[in-house]
Design a protein around this motif. Structure first.
Motif, PDB file in Angstrom:
ATOM      1  N   TYR A 217       0.792  -1.276   0.021  1.00 32.15           N
ATOM      2  CA  TYR A 217      -0.113  -0.037  -0.074  1.00 32.15           C
ATOM      3  C   TYR A 217       0.886   1.212   0.119  1.00 32.15           C
ATOM      4  CZ  TYR A 217      -3.386  -3.258   1.381  1.00 32.15           C
ATOM      5  OH  TYR A 217      -4.272  -4.632   1.218  1.00 32.15           O
ATOM      6  N   LEU A 218       1.962   1.232   0.570  1.00 35.33           N
ATOM      7  CA  LEU A 218       2.875   2.548   0.674  1.00 35.33           C
ATOM      8  C   LEU A 218       3.864   2.326  -0.794  1.00 35.33           C
ATOM      9  CD1 LEU A 218       3.865   4.913   2.122  1.00 35.33           C
ATOM     10  CD2 LEU A 218       5.642   3.685   3.303  1.00 35.33           C
ATOM     11  N   ILE A 219       4.447   1.077  -0.929  1.00 37.47           N
ATOM     12  CA  ILE A 219       5.177   1.051  -2.216  1.00 37.47           C
ATOM     13  C   ILE A 219       4.519   0.002  -3.008  1.00 37.47           C
ATOM     14  CG2 ILE A 219       7.568   0.691  -3.103  1.00 37.47           C
ATOM     15  CD1 ILE A 219       8.584   1.212  -0.430  1.00 37.47           C
ATOM     16  N   PRO A 220       3.780   0.187  -3.933  1.00 39.08           N
ATOM     17  CA  PRO A 220       2.880  -0.824  -4.524  1.00 39.08           C
ATOM     18  C   PRO A 220       3.526  -1.921  -5.330  1.00 39.08           C
ATOM     19  CG  PRO A 220       2.845   1.262  -5.875  1.00 39.08           C
ATOM     20  CD  PRO A 220       3.973   1.445  -4.715  1.00 39.08           C
ATOM     21  N   ALA A 221       4.634  -2.419  -4.698  1.00 37.26           N
ATOM     22  CA  ALA A 221       5.275  -3.553  -5.436  1.00 37.26           C
ATOM     23  C   ALA A 221       4.545  -4.716  -5.777  1.00 37.26           C
ATOM     24  CB  ALA A 221       6.553  -3.853  -4.887  1.00 37.26           C
ATOM     25  N   ALA A 222       3.728  -5.041  -4.808  1.00 38.19           N
ATOM     26  CA  ALA A 222       3.084  -6.339  -4.942  1.00 38.19           C
ATOM     27  C   ALA A 222       1.862  -6.396  -6.014  1.00 38.19           C
ATOM     28  CB  ALA A 222       2.134  -6.507  -3.634  1.00 38.19           C
ATOM     29  N   PHE A 223       1.485  -5.255  -6.610  1.00 38.47           N
ATOM     30  CA  PHE A 223       0.563  -4.999  -7.601  1.00 38.47           C
ATOM     31  C   PHE A 223       1.209  -5.567  -8.927  1.00 38.47           C
ATOM     32  CE2 PHE A 223      -1.526  -2.459  -4.442  1.00 38.47           C
ATOM     33  CZ  PHE A 223      -2.805  -2.954  -4.517  1.00 38.47           C
ATOM     34  N   LEU A 224       2.400  -5.524  -8.926  1.00 42.35           N
ATOM     35  CA  LEU A 224       3.304  -5.629 -10.069  1.00 42.35           C
ATOM     36  C   LEU A 224       3.460  -7.041 -10.510  1.00 42.35           C
ATOM     37  CD1 LEU A 224       5.519  -2.836  -9.430  1.00 42.35           C
ATOM     38  CD2 LEU A 224       4.172  -2.660 -11.123  1.00 42.35           C
ATOM     39  N   SER A 225       3.691  -7.872  -9.546  1.00 48.63           N
ATOM     40  CA  SER A 225       3.821  -9.372  -9.852  1.00 48.63           C
ATOM     41  C   SER A 225       3.171 -10.262  -8.978  1.00 48.63           C
ATOM     42  CB  SER A 225       5.640  -9.809  -9.956  1.00 48.63           C
ATOM     43  OG  SER A 225       6.153  -9.411  -8.775  1.00 48.63           O
ATOM     44  N   TYR A 226       3.347 -10.032  -7.804  1.00 52.22           N
ATOM     45  CA  TYR A 226       2.616 -11.040  -6.792  1.00 52.22           C
ATOM     46  C   TYR A 226       1.407 -11.227  -6.915  1.00 52.22           C
ATOM     47  CZ  TYR A 226       1.603 -13.044  -2.474  1.00 52.22           C
ATOM     48  OH  TYR A 226       1.274 -13.935  -1.316  1.00 52.22           O
ATOM     49  N   PHE A 227       0.510 -10.074  -7.096  1.00 48.46           N
ATOM     50  CA  PHE A 227      -1.034 -10.287  -7.350  1.00 48.46           C
ATOM     51  C   PHE A 227      -1.293 -10.983  -8.750  1.00 48.46           C
ATOM     52  CE2 PHE A 227      -1.950  -6.789  -4.226  1.00 48.46           C
ATOM     53  CZ  PHE A 227      -1.507  -7.532  -3.001  1.00 48.46           C
ATOM     54  N   PRO A 228      -0.721 -10.506  -9.660  1.00 46.76           N
ATOM     55  CA  PRO A 228      -1.270 -11.256 -11.105  1.00 46.76           C
ATOM     56  C   PRO A 228      -0.638 -12.714 -10.977  1.00 46.76           C
ATOM     57  CG  PRO A 228       0.040  -9.106 -11.428  1.00 46.76           C
ATOM     58  CD  PRO A 228       0.284  -9.553  -9.914  1.00 46.76           C
ATOM     59  N   VAL A 229       0.361 -13.168 -10.240  1.00 45.47           N
ATOM     60  CA  VAL A 229       0.789 -14.619 -10.190  1.00 45.47           C
ATOM     61  C   VAL A 229      -0.223 -15.236  -9.116  1.00 45.47           C
ATOM     62  CG1 VAL A 229       2.615 -16.094  -9.415  1.00 45.47           C
ATOM     63  CG2 VAL A 229       3.301 -14.279 -10.860  1.00 45.47           C
ATOM     64  N   LEU A 230      -0.384 -14.802  -8.102  1.00 44.44           N
ATOM     65  CA  LEU A 230      -1.616 -15.299  -7.239  1.00 44.44           C
ATOM     66  C   LEU A 230      -2.820 -15.623  -8.232  1.00 44.44           C
ATOM     67  CD1 LEU A 230      -1.537 -13.305  -3.865  1.00 44.44           C
ATOM     68  CD2 LEU A 230      -0.859 -15.570  -4.120  1.00 44.44           C
ATOM     69  N   HIS A 231      -3.268 -14.477  -8.927  1.00 40.69           N
ATOM     70  CA  HIS A 231      -4.492 -14.804  -9.869  1.00 40.69           C
ATOM     71  C   HIS A 231      -4.327 -15.860 -10.719  1.00 40.69           C
ATOM     72  CE1 HIS A 231      -8.010 -13.611 -11.998  1.00 40.69           C
ATOM     73  NE2 HIS A 231      -7.222 -13.929 -13.135  1.00 40.69           N
ATOM     74  N   LEU A 232      -3.115 -15.953 -11.344  1.00 33.38           N
ATOM     75  CA  LEU A 232      -2.980 -16.979 -12.521  1.00 33.38           C
ATOM     76  C   LEU A 232      -2.722 -18.467 -11.863  1.00 33.38           C
ATOM     77  CD1 LEU A 232      -0.003 -15.207 -14.626  1.00 33.38           C
ATOM     78  CD2 LEU A 232      -2.407 -15.661 -15.190  1.00 33.38           C
ATOM     79  N   LEU A 233      -2.466 -18.549 -10.635  1.00 36.23           N
ATOM     80  CA  LEU A 233      -2.332 -19.916  -9.618  1.00 36.23           C
ATOM     81  C   LEU A 233      -3.564 -19.956  -9.177  1.00 36.23           C
ATOM     82  CD1 LEU A 233       1.068 -19.617  -8.300  1.00 36.23           C
ATOM     83  CD2 LEU A 233       0.420 -20.759 -10.178  1.00 36.23           C
ATOM     84  N   GLY A 234      -4.691 -19.392  -9.424  1.00 34.49           N
ATOM     85  CA  GLY A 234      -6.017 -19.524  -8.673  1.00 34.49           C
ATOM     86  C   GLY A 234      -5.995 -19.249  -7.292  1.00 34.49           C
ATOM     87  N   ARG A 235      -5.185 -18.299  -6.610  1.00 38.44           N
ATOM     88  CA  ARG A 235      -5.098 -18.298  -5.200  1.00 38.44           C
ATOM     89  C   ARG A 235      -5.913 -17.058  -5.026  1.00 38.44           C
ATOM     90  NH1 ARG A 235       0.442 -20.677  -2.897  1.00 38.44           N
ATOM     91  NH2 ARG A 235       0.667 -22.443  -4.311  1.00 38.44           N
ATOM     92  N   PRO A 236      -6.388 -16.771  -3.745  1.00 36.78           N
ATOM     93  CA  PRO A 236      -6.921 -15.512  -3.618  1.00 36.78           C
ATOM     94  C   PRO A 236      -6.069 -14.408  -3.237  1.00 36.78           C
ATOM     95  CG  PRO A 236      -7.185 -16.929  -1.646  1.00 36.78           C
ATOM     96  CD  PRO A 236      -6.658 -17.891  -2.595  1.00 36.78           C
TER      97      PRO A 236
END
Length: 276
Positions: A217-236
């Motif tokens: 939320y402060l440095i939005p690094a998680a939005f760049l690769s972690y969240f997309p990979v979670l989505h691709l792997l079918g994880r919430p």
């Protein structure tokens, strides 16, 4: 529209000429170039080998298999190497050297846009070798995850790479701009750039909550690769975030880069040189 295209084409040709000069100068010493590239490649290979050899003994990391982690690791490494190749001129140690030597002032006097000159001031061919290794790690991750890949998934991964390039490029621009005031590079920026690359190479669920939320939320690094990979792997996604958050990488990265260049323009206006 036609005038804008002509101007962009002119700048592109200038940039390619600067790159051509860099390539010719580095190619004049082929032995040094090969050894330099080999050394850079071995450092990355050793880092990844340590992970690949140790992880199977523990059966995974935070519920992630080696293949799934390779997906994160390969995305971060490939994007960072491509960014380093493109934005190397803005890297703080490189730009601070120009500031100290007074050669940055010569950039301001030349009849070529300043940003184009800085982009073309450091194109290190040794980094090209790491692109192949990063691509191989990413390919291993794609082949060893239980997911049927589609064209839409490829588009999402491409958006991740573009977003990461813009994000880390923005951090390079901010770090380089700070040298207008500090002259020497600010080590704290290395925590965000090199440290940030390492951090997003692994599942962010393994980190403490404070660190994870800082890089979400402060440095939005998680939005760049972690969240997309979670989505691709079918994880919430964590914290109850909607699935749409996994598609924000192409928006977050360019936004960070645009803000960084706004800061760059402020720095250039305040730049006074060092008297050298």
């Amino acid at each position: 529209m036609g005038r804008w295209v002509a101007s962009a084409g002119h700048l592109g040709r200038l940039y390619l000429r600067l790159l051509g000069a860099q390539v010719r100068s580095q190619g004049a010493y082929r032995g040094a170039l090969v050894l330099d590239a080999l050394g850079t490649l071995l450092i990355t290979a050793a880092e990844f080998a340590a992970l690949a050899l140790v992880l199977p003994r523990f059966g995974g990391l935070g519920g992630w298999t080696l293949g799934e982690i390779c997906l994160l690791y390969g995305l971060a490494e490939l994007s960072f190497v491509l960014m380093d190749l493109l934005f190397g001129g803005f890297d703080a140690p490189n730009l601070s050297a120009h500031v100290r030597a007074g050669t940055f002032s010569t950039f301001l006097l030349r009849p070529v846009p300043l940003v184009v000159q800085v982009f073309g001031s450091d194109f290190a061919l040794r980094r090209v070798a790491r692109i192949g290794l990063a691509g191989a790690i990413l390919a291993y991750g794609l082949a060893h995850t239980a997911h049927a890949w589609t064209a839409a998934d490829a588009g999402l991964l491409l958006g991740c790479v573009l977003g990461l390039i813009c994000f880390f490029g923005g951090l390079f621009v901010v770090g380089g701009t700070l040298t207008f005031w500090t002259v020497d590079s600010v080590e704290a920026m290395n925590v965000l750039t090199y440290g940030g690359r390492t951090l997003i190479s692994y599942p962010m669920g393994i980190y403490g909550e404070a660190l994870r939320k800082t890089f979400t939320y402060l440095i939005p690094a998680a939005f760049l690769s972690y969240f997309p990979v979670l989505h691709l792997l079918g994880r919430p996604l964590p914290d109850g975030l909607p699935p749409a958050a996994a598609f924000l990488s192409p928006l977050v990265g360019p936004t960070v880069l645009a803000l960084a260049f706004a800061f760059w323009r402020v720095g250039v206006r305040r730049y006074q040189g060092t008297g050298t």
